[in-house]
Design an enzyme around this catalytic site. Sequence first.
Site, PDB file in Angstrom:
ATOM      1  N   TYR A 130       0.879  -1.025  -0.062  1.00 40.97           N
ATOM      2  CA  TYR A 130      -0.051   0.008   0.016  1.00 40.97           C
ATOM      3  C   TYR A 130       0.992   1.127  -0.143  1.00 40.97           C
ATOM      4  CZ  TYR A 130      -3.586  -3.372   1.252  1.00 40.97           C
ATOM      5  OH  TYR A 130      -4.445  -4.639   1.772  1.00 40.97           O
ATOM      6  N   HIS A 185       0.166 -12.264   1.497  1.00 39.49           N
ATOM      7  CA  HIS A 185      -0.612 -11.490   0.685  1.00 39.49           C
ATOM      8  C   HIS A 185      -0.551 -11.795  -0.757  1.00 39.49           C
ATOM      9  CE1 HIS A 185      -1.306  -6.703  -0.140  1.00 39.49           C
ATOM     10  NE2 HIS A 185      -2.587  -7.507  -0.259  1.00 39.49           N
TER      11      HIS A 185
END
Length: 328
Positions: free
Chosen positions: A54, A138
């Site tokens: 992110y 992830h």
Amino acid sequence: MNTLGRSGVEVSALAFGAAAIGNLFTEVGEEQAHEAVSAAWQRGVRYFDTAPHYGIGLSERRLGAALREHPRAQYTVSTKVGRRLEPWSADGDDLANGFAVPATHRRVWDFTADGVRRTLEAGLERLGLDRVDVVYLHDPDDHAEQAFREGYPALEKLRSEGVVGAIGAGMNQSELLTRFVRDTDVDVVLCAGRYTLLDQDALTELLPAAVERGTSVVIGGAFNSGLLADPRPGATYNYAQAPAEVLDRALRLKSVADRHGTTLRAAALAFCAAHPAVASVLVGVRSAAEVHDCADQFAAIVPTAFWQEARDTGLLPADAPVPAEEPS
């Protein structure tokens, strides 16, 4: 607060998704990002989720800085491994990967044991923390075998050493998450976009398996990247423009919500939270105003008549759990 599996790690029922303060799609100022985290704290949110991906580290840095104002024992932080950041000298921005930040680093897929540890260590440094509570593998979609063979055992070792409290995997699909639930000892899985008012894919196998195994589920993408927050032509669904038939279904759900004096946003959040496997609903927010709106919607009681009409008209499957009847 809800406990993740058998881990002892507690999370608030509403969670703060920090991708947006990593400049997801558009820039967010430092002060605005800080105010968003502060507003979440004010509204009782105690679970905060981030990732190196992110904003190539920006989200972790901003979240860590904002949380330093609060006692460490009073909040839960999760971050992720699998995308290792390497310094990169390319000019331009990172918008090709969805983030309005300078392209100072590149992401390298790495689910090796060494990669997991290195990525976590770098994340802790950016967060300014000596530990995180939850670590997710992830998006291992295209790296499943390495994730199971090397990444997962590395997380299991970190958990046994007490470096992290809970471990799991986070993805935008339910099939591989179901395999994690059935074949490993994860405490939690983060399922984004696959259990919403518009998509109940996780209801078939993932959520029943989680109940059976005592594994917790965190639901992300409750608004399917925007469509259920504001259904209109041009709205996004799964990070692309919503197809006409999906937009039509969202508009029909909104009409049902309007008829029963509630909002589609409240119904979308309540639906995700109602399944017994779900420990927390993770919402991505980029401002204090968005935090307050989400908290208000999450606290709202959706009339039983809304759920009944949604089922009667085929907008929701009959076997999807819905909130208990509102108190009289």
